[in-house]
Write an enzyme that holds these catalytic residues in place. Sequence first.
Site, PDB file in Angstrom:
ATOM      1  CB  THR A  85       3.852   2.495  12.093  1.00  0.00           C
ATOM      2  OG1 THR A  85       3.540   2.144  10.984  1.00  0.00           O
ATOM      3  CG2 THR A  85       4.458   1.427  13.167  1.00  0.00           C
ATOM      4  CG  HIS A  87       4.110   2.230   6.266  1.00  0.00           C
ATOM      5  ND1 HIS A  87       5.320   2.714   5.993  1.00  0.00           N
ATOM      6  CD2 HIS A  87       4.074   1.089   5.288  1.00  0.00           C
ATOM      7  CE1 HIS A  87       5.783   2.315   4.587  1.00  0.00           C
ATOM      8  NE2 HIS A  87       5.116   1.197   4.435  1.00  0.00           N
TER       9      HIS A  87
HETATM   10  N1  INI Z   1       1.646  -2.165   0.593  1.00  0.00           N
HETATM   11  C1  INI Z   1       0.399  -2.574   0.552  1.00  0.00           C
HETATM   12  O1  INI Z   1       0.190  -2.807  -1.015  1.00  0.00           O
HETATM   13  N2  INI Z   1      -0.385  -2.968   1.640  1.00  0.00           N
HETATM   14  C2  INI Z   1       0.070  -2.320   2.565  1.00  0.00           C
HETATM   15  O2  INI Z   1      -0.678  -2.525   3.802  1.00  0.00           O
HETATM   16  C3  INI Z   1       1.269  -1.914   3.127  1.00  0.00           C
HETATM   17  N3  INI Z   1       1.953  -1.617   4.295  1.00  0.00           N
HETATM   18  O3  INI Z   1       1.036  -1.469   5.266  1.00  0.00           O
HETATM   19  O4  INI Z   1       2.880  -1.503   4.420  1.00  0.00           O
HETATM   20  C4  INI Z   1       2.289  -1.885   1.904  1.00  0.00           C
HETATM   21  N4  INI Z   1       3.525  -1.442   2.092  1.00  0.00           N
HETATM   22  C5  INI Z   1       4.568  -1.373   0.891  1.00  0.00           C
HETATM   23  C6  INI Z   1       4.610  -0.456   0.080  1.00  0.00           C
HETATM   24  O5  INI Z   1       3.290  -0.443  -0.959  1.00  0.00           O
HETATM   25  C7  INI Z   1       5.681  -0.445  -0.816  1.00  0.00           C
HETATM   26  O6  INI Z   1       5.966  -1.343  -1.744  1.00  0.00           O
HETATM   27  C8  INI Z   1       7.035  -0.232  -0.086  1.00  0.00           C
HETATM   28  O7  INI Z   1       6.924   0.890   0.479  1.00  0.00           O
HETATM   29  C9  INI Z   1       8.109  -0.120  -1.273  1.00  0.00           C
HETATM   30  O8  INI Z   1       7.984   1.194  -2.100  1.00  0.00           O
END
Ligand code: INI
Length: 154
Positions: A85, A87
């Site tokens: 995705t 994201h």
């Molecule tokens: N956070 C990461 O450190 N690495 C990732 O790959 C990742 N993905 O892919 O989702 C990720 N998501 C969480 C994000 O950093 C926040 O902690 C969350 O959205 C809450 O604010």
Amino acid sequence: MIIEGQLRIDGQRFALVVSRFNDFLTSKLAEGATDCLLRHGAKEDKVDQIMVPGAFELPQAAKMVVDGGRYDAVICLGAIIRGGTPHFEFVAAEASKGIAQIALSSDIPVSFGVLTTDTLEQAIERSGSKGGNKGWEAAMTAIEMLDLAGKLKA
Ligand code: INI
């Protein structure tokens, strides 16, 4: 005249801000960064590790560290791996922009040791195997920038 930072540490305090997301990778980045600092003369009790949930939280925590005034340099460590995705794009963009913003507005070095990779394999390669250790490199950068800052102030 060339002015550049040396790789030496003289009693300074370092904050590693480490994302817990993809912990099996970020713990290796933190190990690499700590190894680099200790082998360049940092004292163990002057290297602290501050944990945050994910890479998105790194800039805010780095700002807290800078504002707290207890450290001489901040090293941000995280691992963002592309999924199916969009994201990834949002987290990677905000983490990198946010850290850059803190670095520019801060009087102390803030370095970027965040993996942003397409695959898990690429991330593993860069956290202590054939692609080196980005945590080690980010710590090295912080040491050099800290020494450079001292020279430019003197
Ligand atoms: N956070 C990461 O450190 N690495 C990732 O790959 C990742 N993905 O892919 O989702 C990720 N998501 C969480 C994000 O950093 C926040 O902690 C969350 O959205 C809450 O604010």
